[in-house]
Design an enzyme around this catalytic site. Structure first.
Site, short mmCIF file in Angstrom:
data_model
loop_
_atom_site.label_atom_id
_atom_site.label_comp_id
_atom_site.label_asym_id
_atom_site.label_seq_id
_atom_site.Cartn_x
_atom_site.Cartn_y
_atom_site.Cartn_z
N THR A 1 0.86 -1.17 0.00
CA THR A 1 0.00 0.00 0.00
C THR A 1 0.90 1.22 0.00
O THR A 1 1.87 1.30 0.76
CB THR A 1 -0.96 -0.01 1.20
OG1 THR A 1 -1.73 1.18 1.19
CG2 THR A 1 -0.24 -0.14 2.53
N GLU B 1 -5.16 -2.73 4.30
CA GLU B 1 -4.83 -3.27 5.62
C GLU B 1 -5.98 -4.09 6.21
O GLU B 1 -5.85 -4.67 7.28
CB GLU B 1 -4.47 -2.13 6.59
CG GLU B 1 -3.11 -1.49 6.32
CD GLU B 1 -3.16 -0.37 5.29
OE1 GLU B 1 -4.16 -0.30 4.52
OE2 GLU B 1 -2.22 0.44 5.25
N LYS C 1 -9.09 22.23 8.78
CA LYS C 1 -9.30 22.67 10.16
C LYS C 1 -9.45 24.19 10.16
O LYS C 1 -8.47 24.93 10.07
CB LYS C 1 -8.14 22.22 11.04
CG LYS C 1 -8.57 21.95 12.46
CD LYS C 1 -7.53 21.14 13.20
CE LYS C 1 -7.92 20.94 14.66
NZ LYS C 1 -6.88 20.25 15.39
N TRP D 1 -13.30 21.04 12.55
CA TRP D 1 -13.08 20.22 11.38
C TRP D 1 -14.16 20.45 10.32
O TRP D 1 -15.35 20.45 10.63
CB TRP D 1 -13.08 18.73 11.75
CG TRP D 1 -11.81 18.28 12.38
CD1 TRP D 1 -10.71 19.04 12.65
CD2 TRP D 1 -11.51 16.96 12.83
NE1 TRP D 1 -9.74 18.27 13.24
CE2 TRP D 1 -10.21 16.98 13.37
CE3 TRP D 1 -12.20 15.75 12.83
CZ2 TRP D 1 -9.60 15.85 13.90
CZ3 TRP D 1 -11.61 14.63 13.35
CH2 TRP D 1 -10.30 14.68 13.88
#
Lengths: 542, 542
Positions: free
Chosen positions: B186, B331, B439, B444
């Site tokens: 990855t 993963e 941000k 956020w």
């Protein structure tokens, strides 16, 4: 070289943790032996399972200890499935239809420490309470208000008292996934019952395979009513499939008559059910007699014994319900095969599709099977050759509890005791139990085929076909029939009914009418008793 | 106390054994790089996998050795999946869209012994053949007739020659189910690519869960076309789900344009597909432009990056195709969540159902997830709180190959790098990659929401939203847009398009139009490059 993925044991507790977290508000509905309909949720069952796990520890139950249940399908029984196995003890589900002597034998053999029971079975508990050797506590699965003042069981405990005494702050322990999780005795035809000891791993793999689209095909959208009892092979895994998928579960309790079941199906929107043919006969009988329909049911898994083709047709043609004909056994957790269609069947006519549905099905992923001849050599999958059926897979027994009966395997395969043929597409057809095979002039006659034909006759309620002694052919088929109430049919009419449906020499030589065919504790016909009853029967052909 | 069930390791070879035995005549159809459509069956793929396993042994490949592939989706690649992993070696699927330098790095890091490649990639092989350190054999995945006289690769071998040199009498070996089976690198945004090393156990459990009704819902009746490449997380497990279920597999090879895919969907009766949103855009574009319909497709799994809600609507409203919005990562083998409905959604209106489908979905059984705040404490599942998403489960990474990057886990949980919220029903919504979060004044702003809104504008072909520097708010959203060919839209129109769709202060401060947004090797937008490109961008609000 090992992979570098997380190591997490496959544990039964993960099912209820998943259900609480992802399907917490999904309902669990039970018809209680107290008489009412009880509603709870996965969240609540999870919480009460943890409280019961703490209660078990408080009663001195240790990992590996056997905890028995004598109970119908219901939410308290479900809580015990997770409380007992999840905490590392072994859930021993006992079949209450067994004789008290057998139950005593089984409880002693399993060395059960605690026994939980539904109030229905209080007389049974009273009969065995003084006789079992290892049980320290009997627990009535009810609340204090439903407990008689004197239950005549020394030191009797009350389920709701145990739950009330604990809070639900409990972390399920982690341990080896090969740890024993549950125990179910199977009554052989000879000798004492033998125990099948499942592991967390075998149960979890079975659960995943059982829920697949070509198995039970169970999703969060389903409402599942297991008619098949939780005291018999974990209700074919449905108590585990439910929390894994988030399906709503509906438990019928003791109400297994057609009316009680039908009302629950309709009231709760049941989409999927599972049970043995004899129960469905009662349900279909009620539905037919009252001109009813199923509003929501779409699939019905039928196994335990072969489903008569006539029942498969009736379910689909009259009620739009697809039968999933399945086969398995206690030694197989239990699911081995399911008669799901392949793509090639989509274009077939309805008659050919019925022929597929009438087979016991093809192996679910994880189960491997083969048929062998009397010389032990593999037989072809041609739909013709018939031989002993052997299976293997990670949820199939390797030996019985305490190694009763020695090593049951043959070269790593478990002999099922069934005789079967398998067609080129992998669909298996049980032709007989090996002990029920009728051997006429050295050739096998499958009794199940003969029974299925008789069951298609409108006057026949139940039919068993057994071997009767014959001076020339050694054995010839004898048909034992229970007529439907008020229906009439003669021996000659039944024998003529076989014309053109089967090879001429397979036709039963004789028919006898009886009031009832003896059924075993799991609802299967006990042909061994019939053979005993008719061992002196004189065939007219003899 | 252990259960007494058979001990059988979960091995990838069991999938192809099952498929050969139970679905031997089921087709595998491939569009070959040679240009034609090739048809084979599970039986034939099983036989050729065994022959290739023997060929690998003859080439000196030992258990644990890494064998690389640079190949499209096709039957030969599928044969290698079983030949390599089944024989105990490790299948290293390499992404051919990587730069030759990266491929060389990865091949050296993995210590690949043999590399199989489709002829498309011959130039790439010519570029790396002299540079890799451990590869002893390069094998062209074609027959002798399609091999150029001088391929300019020293000692080049031919796939069909290797198969032809062996017979198929080969028994798959049995070994520990935790043995490494396959390896996929990855590419992180910083540093070198890291390898994820799957095991037979993790792969098998992932396969069973992936096929469940609330996952891909794959049965023997399905025809599955994985658009998602086999060089990227095993085509989301479809190469394993196929033989487990007996589904017909259709491999598109290099033909991933809308026309090639559509023709294959229709010619082969595809019912289920899987891919990233960018591929579906091409397919839908072709279908729309030519006024076509899908005759057989009923479900399309979309993941890899968030599927724009507009695409989910178009699939269902215009073409009757149900999108299974899914989320995962290399993963995670890769499937973590799927947006399957619960029973409660059946009665909802279509708009509310679209809102469910637009989430990344709920955890498939086996995956557990949680969101945590900046202090590491659990956040509630209320659909409001947004935090770092962590996962765990038996098919989730515990560490990278050769322990690159050290221990990635936090208290046993894998931090996904995604920022998400989870609602009370367990449906997860990715609001951002943690590195892509904007941000603004300490709060956020989720870039994905802003991109989805822009994508719903008829003139927008692709949109990325990134953080631009702002003197007062630190960061403010900047929308980067690729217009559809011939379409026109102004900065002001796009900003006005957000009115009423989102909190006012989330509205992008500026819009820039570009010819193309850079895509990574797996088709995802490379926002890191955009941030680099626009790091000096002057916001009009600044």
């Amino acid at each position: 070289m090992f992979g570098q993925m997380m190591q997490q044991p496959l544990l039964i507790s993960s099912l209820i943790v998943h259900a609480e977290r992802h399907h917490g508000d999904r309902e669990i509905v039970s018809r209680r032996v107290e008489g009412d309909i009880h509603r709870t949720t996965y969240k609540e069952v999870a919480s009460r399972s943890r409280r019961m796990a703490k209660a078990l520890a408080a009663l001195g139950v240790k990992p590996g200890d056997r905890v028995a249940t004598l109970a119908w399908n219901g939410y308290r029984h479900m809580e015990l499935y997770f409380a007992v196995s999840g905490s590392g003890a072994v859930l021993h589900t006992v079949n209450p239809r067994l004789h008290p002597d057998q139950i005593t034998y089984i409880a002693d053999h399993a060395e059960d420490q605690v026994l939980f029971f539904d109030m229905t079975f209080l007389p049974l508990i009273q009969a065995i309470a003084g006789r079992t050797k290892t049980i320290r506590h009997f627990v009535a699965m009810t609340d204090r208000a439903h407990l008689p003042a004197d239950a005549k069981v020394p030191g009797l405990l009350c389920y709701e008292d145990l739950v009330d005494a604990q809070d639900d702050r409990y972390d399920w322990p982690s341990f080896d996934e090969n740890t024993a999780s549950s125990l179910c005795y199977t009554s052989g035809t000879t000798g004492n019952p033998k125990g099948v000891l499942y592991s967390h791993r075998s149960t979890m793999l079975h659960t995943m395979s059982a829920a697949l689209p070509d198995g039970l095909d169970c999703s969060a959208a389903d409402v599942v009513l297991p008619v098949v009892p939780m005291f018999h092979v974990n209700a074919w895994g449905i108590v585990y499939v439910g929390p894994m998928t988030g399906a709503k579960l509906v438990f019928p309790g003791a109400g297994l008559d057609g009316k009680s079941l039908y009302e629950l199906f309709e009231a709760e929107g049941v989409t999927l059910s599972a049970g043995v043919p004899t129960v469905w006969q009662g349900l279909l009988g009620y539905v037919e007699a009252n001109g009813l329909k199923f509003s929501t049911m779409r699939r019905s898994a039928i196994g335990g014994s072969a489903c008569p083709p006539a029942m498969i047709r009736k379910f689909l043609n009259d009620y739009g319900v697809q039968v999933i004909h399945a086969w398995g056994m206690t030694e197989m957790s239990p699911i081995g095969t399911a008669a799901s269609f392949k793509a090639k069947h989509a274009a077939m006519g309805q008659e050919d599709r019925f022929a597929v549905m009438a087979t016991q099905g093809r192996a679910v992923f994880g189960v491997d099977m083969k048929i062998v001849g009397e010389d032990g050599r593999d037989l072809p999958w041609d739909g013709e050759a018939s031989g002993d059926l052997l299976v293997r897979g990670p949820w199939i027994i390797s030996s019985y509890f305490k190694n009763e009966g020695g090593d049951p395997l043959k070269d790593g395969w478990f002999p099922t005791g069934d005789v079967a043929k398998i067609n080129a597409d992998g669909y298996m057809i049980i032709t007989d139990r090996s002990k029920d095979v009728i051997k006429s002039g050295g050739e096998w006659i499958g009794s199940i085929d003969l029974e299925n034909i008789a069951m298609a006759h409108p006057a026949v309620a139940m039919a068993a076909c057994i071997a009767a002694r014959h001076p020339k052919w050694d054995e010839r088929p004898l048909l034992v029939v229970v007529k439907k109430p008020g229906a009439e049919v003669t021996r000659e009419e039944l024998i003529a009914f076989y014309d053109g449906k089967i090879a001429k020499w397979w036709t039963p030589d004789d028919v006898v009418f009886v009031d009832a065919i003896p059924l075993g504790a799991t609802g299967k016909m006990q042909k061994i008793k019939l053979r005993e009853q008719f061992k002196e029967h004189q065939l007219p052909s003899a």
